[in-house]
Design an enzyme around this catalytic site. Sequence first.
Site, mmCIF file in Angstrom:
data_model
loop_
_atom_site.group_PDB
_atom_site.id
_atom_site.type_symbol
_atom_site.label_atom_id
_atom_site.label_comp_id
_atom_site.label_asym_id
_atom_site.label_seq_id
_atom_site.Cartn_x
_atom_site.Cartn_y
_atom_site.Cartn_z
ATOM 1 N N HIS A 122 23.397 27.380 5.414
ATOM 2 C CA HIS A 122 22.692 28.454 6.102
ATOM 3 C C HIS A 122 21.792 27.938 7.227
ATOM 4 O O HIS A 122 21.186 26.883 7.139
ATOM 5 C CB HIS A 122 21.842 29.238 5.103
ATOM 6 C CG HIS A 122 20.840 28.399 4.362
ATOM 7 N ND1 HIS A 122 19.578 28.148 4.840
ATOM 8 C CD2 HIS A 122 20.917 27.748 3.185
ATOM 9 C CE1 HIS A 122 18.912 27.382 3.980
ATOM 10 N NE2 HIS A 122 19.715 27.125 2.974
ATOM 11 N N ASP A 123 21.772 28.703 8.307
ATOM 12 C CA ASP A 123 20.850 28.498 9.428
ATOM 13 C C ASP A 123 21.117 27.225 10.222
ATOM 14 O O ASP A 123 20.260 26.788 10.995
ATOM 15 C CB ASP A 123 19.390 28.512 8.942
ATOM 16 C CG ASP A 123 19.057 29.770 8.164
ATOM 17 O OD1 ASP A 123 19.117 30.849 8.772
ATOM 18 O OD2 ASP A 123 18.762 29.678 6.960
ATOM 19 N N GLY A 140 20.754 23.060 4.853
ATOM 20 C CA GLY A 140 20.301 24.153 5.687
ATOM 21 C C GLY A 140 19.473 23.713 6.880
ATOM 22 O O GLY A 140 18.845 22.653 6.875
#
Length: 263
Positions: A122-123, A140
């Site tokens: 994520h991200d 992340g």
Amino acid sequence: MGTFIHSSAIVSPKAQLGENVSIGPFCTVGDDVQLGNGVQLVSHAVVDGITSIGDETKVFPFAALGLCPQDLKYKGEKSRLEIGKRNRIREYTTMHTGTEGGGMLTKVGDDCLFMIGVHIAHDCCIGNNVVMANNATLAGHVVIGDFVVIGGLAAVQQFIEIGEHAMIGGMSGVAQNVIPYGVIAGERACLSGINLIGLERRGFSKEDMNALRGAYKMIFLDDEGTIADRMASAENTYSGVSGVARLTEFIRASDKGIVKTRN
């Protein structure tokens, strides 16, 4: 050639499909998915969440794109995954959507190759022309610059930035930022030089490569003065070389510290 959807594929009627899309056997495409022109899902691929895939990207079997992040703080927010154009996403690759703590977006650039078993958490923000070899993984909030190569089984810790044109050796654990143009090697990643082969392939001049190599030696291999002093000396010696300016700019901005040479 028109859009093709195999009879065994499950494609939401809400999904947005471009022209000449090909969706092979046993693929699943969710409600909020956008597939650009010429996207090909070979077979058994899952594309879900709020996910867009750019033109001419090819997704191989058992890839899973746009599923929710592996973050215990995630509570179902409407985060996104954006994948650019002309990427090659090989078998068992996973890419997750973003989180509230990271801008709600995971973003992948154009013309990248993600080999078998790559994980993008994520991200993350991935540049253009990036290559990640088999089973390389990003935690992340990782930022990867253009033309970076990450070797097989390498692992990058969360909130790390890897500068453009860097080369990460296989099985390296990266726990600090990596300078642009650098070569990283070792189980616990250490800086081992400038990525001269990669720079030559990308059309850098000999003069610029020699300047980067000289600046690298001054900053990382000399033992006189502070690193700030050595960077200033490198900037004075190689004034006007954009790569050297970028190198020192990156080091100064790295609040996580940078991977250094082995003692």
